[in-house]
Each structure stands twice: as C-alpha cells, then as structure tokens.
Design an enzyme around this catalytic site. Sequence first.
Site, PDB file in Angstrom:
ATOM      1  N   CYS A  19       0.871  -1.175   0.000  1.00 54.07           N
ATOM      2  CA  CYS A  19       0.000   0.000   0.000  1.00 54.07           C
ATOM      3  C   CYS A  19       0.909   1.226   0.000  1.00 54.07           C
ATOM      4  O   CYS A  19       1.533   1.552   1.014  1.00 54.07           O
ATOM      5  CB  CYS A  19      -0.897  -0.023   1.232  1.00 54.07           C
ATOM      6  SG  CYS A  19      -2.106   1.308   1.273  1.00 54.07           S
ATOM      7  N   CYS A  23      33.579 -13.477  -5.693  1.00 53.87           N
ATOM      8  CA  CYS A  23      32.144 -13.634  -5.441  1.00 53.87           C
ATOM      9  C   CYS A  23      31.379 -12.437  -5.991  1.00 53.87           C
ATOM     10  O   CYS A  23      31.706 -11.289  -5.687  1.00 53.87           O
ATOM     11  CB  CYS A  23      31.907 -13.762  -3.930  1.00 53.87           C
ATOM     12  SG  CYS A  23      30.158 -13.831  -3.480  1.00 53.87           S
TER      13      CYS A  23
END
Length: 316
Positions: free
Chosen positions: A137, A167
């Site tokens: 909302c 990584c």
Amino acid sequence: MKKLVYMLIFVSVTFVGCAQAQKEDNKSLGYLRELTPTEERVIVHKGTEMPFTGKYDKFYEEGTYICKRCGAELYKSDDKFNSGCGWPSFDDEIPGAVKRTPDPDGMRTEITCAKCGAHLGHVFLGEGFTTKNTRHCVNSISLDFIPAETSKMEMAKTDTAIFAGGCFWGVEYYMEQAPGVISAESGYIGGSKKNPSYRQVSSHTTGHAEAVEIIFDPSKTDYETLAKLFFEIHDPTQVNRQGPDIGDQYRSEVFYLNENQKQIAEKLIAQLEMKGFKVATKVTPATKFYEAEDYHQDYYVHKGSTPYCHKYVKRF
C-alpha cells in the site's frame, strides 16, 4: 513572558536549521530532486496522503514506478492491481528495491526505498487480493512513473560493462553504488553450459565465472571509471580466488564488449604492472551472460551487511 518568547525563537531557529540541513543533505547524497514540504511530510517524516487523492491510485499505464526522492526503480506496472483501498497497490516489488521494517507498535510493517530510505507506505499479507497474497500500500506522492516507451528510449542511451572479480555479491555491492550506474546484476559468463545454475558453476565443470553485468549512463560515467573501480574493489593479483573464496569461478576477468573496452582494460592492467602489481586478470571477449538466481541479486542489501571478501583499495 520573556522566557516564552525566547523559547519560541529557539524552536523557530532550530526548525529552520534542521530544514536547511535536510535540503543540503538531499543535495550531498545526490538525490534525484528536492522535496516539497508536502512530499517531505510523507517521504521523510512518514506521513500518509489522503485516500483516493493520489495521482497513481487509479492509474494503470505500462511502465515502471520509481522512488520520488532518489529515482530507484521500485515497482513494475504488471504487479499493480486495484484493491479499492484508495492508494496504489502492488503485489510484488522489484527484487531488492524495497525494505520492510516492522512498526514499533508491532501492528504494521513499513516499506521504504532500499536505496535512500524514503517512506513508501506499508505492506499487508494474507488479504487474498491476488495469488501472491501481498499488498504493498504505497503513497502516490512517494512515487514517480516512467512510461514503458520512455524506458526503452532511455535504455538505448545506456552502455554495458561485465566484470568478474571473485564472489559476485561483493562486486555487485560496490558497482551499484557507483555514480552513473543504473543497475548491477549478478550472473555467470565464460563457460560452456547454457543457462547454468549456481550449483553447476560451483562444481567447476562449466567453466563459468561469477560476474556482474553493469548498465550505466555514459553521460554520467564512463567505462574507464568503472574499470578502475573494478580493479580497486578486488585483488587483481590473485589467481582463481578472492580472499577466502577459492575456485575457477572466482577468477579475475574483464569480459569486453567492444575493442574500446578491451584497450581500456589492457591499458589499466599495464598501469598496475608499472606500479609493481603482478596482475592475474584476464581480458576476454564477452559471451552470453546468464542471470543468477534471485537470491543472489542484491545479496548484501537483503542481508543488511557488507562484503567479507571485497574492499576498496586505491590503486590508481
């Protein structure tokens, strides 16, 4: 009476000073635009606009909803639905774009822009409006909208870079914070298998590297600036590893998309070698880039932490 007057003057000066500081902070943080007092009431001070009054309540054009303050992409029009509540409703967000924080009273969960912390509204679960059973909302005043056609035109003005440096979580973390970067996405490149999974790449049988595809605005940054950052957020002298992560998928590699990118990468490597660095970084033509699984995207944003095997070290 005099004490009351002095107190009012003090409060007035303090308020003006705080407001001025807020405006200066907005500028220093590079936010998309300054906020009006009405926008600030909702976005900064967590207010709520009146229901059924917002611009995007009953608005269903195709495109992307972005943060009013910083411009970060938050929601796609495909995820918007009519809940009848009086505020724009979405049953999903762009991965990593929205942060959820329980209200102090434990009654509701606030949603904010993950990039700048702007207040958006609240999220509700279990209402059954859609199959996702979720309703964001959102205050219209917290949003801006980019029509789909405009997005396509803007994408035509962007450029792409692909880097592998250990990584992909850490490389993505630093790259998406760089000025001029529109998006940074973790994925796999340089291997033999089509659409590999993380498990397959980690098995060392596909030849892929964990990499990050960066979309950037050439009017705000350039490839060389990003390439320099790449060499400064990981250790380019390490072979098939980065910190504690060991394996060929963690190799250092620049995947160039054109001859200019190749020349820039080779020039920077030569500069580093002149400084005494034994650079292990490969410079390779880019092949197909495969997007990694959702849980790898914006990993440190979701985790709320910082990289453990990457850090910025000035080398140029």
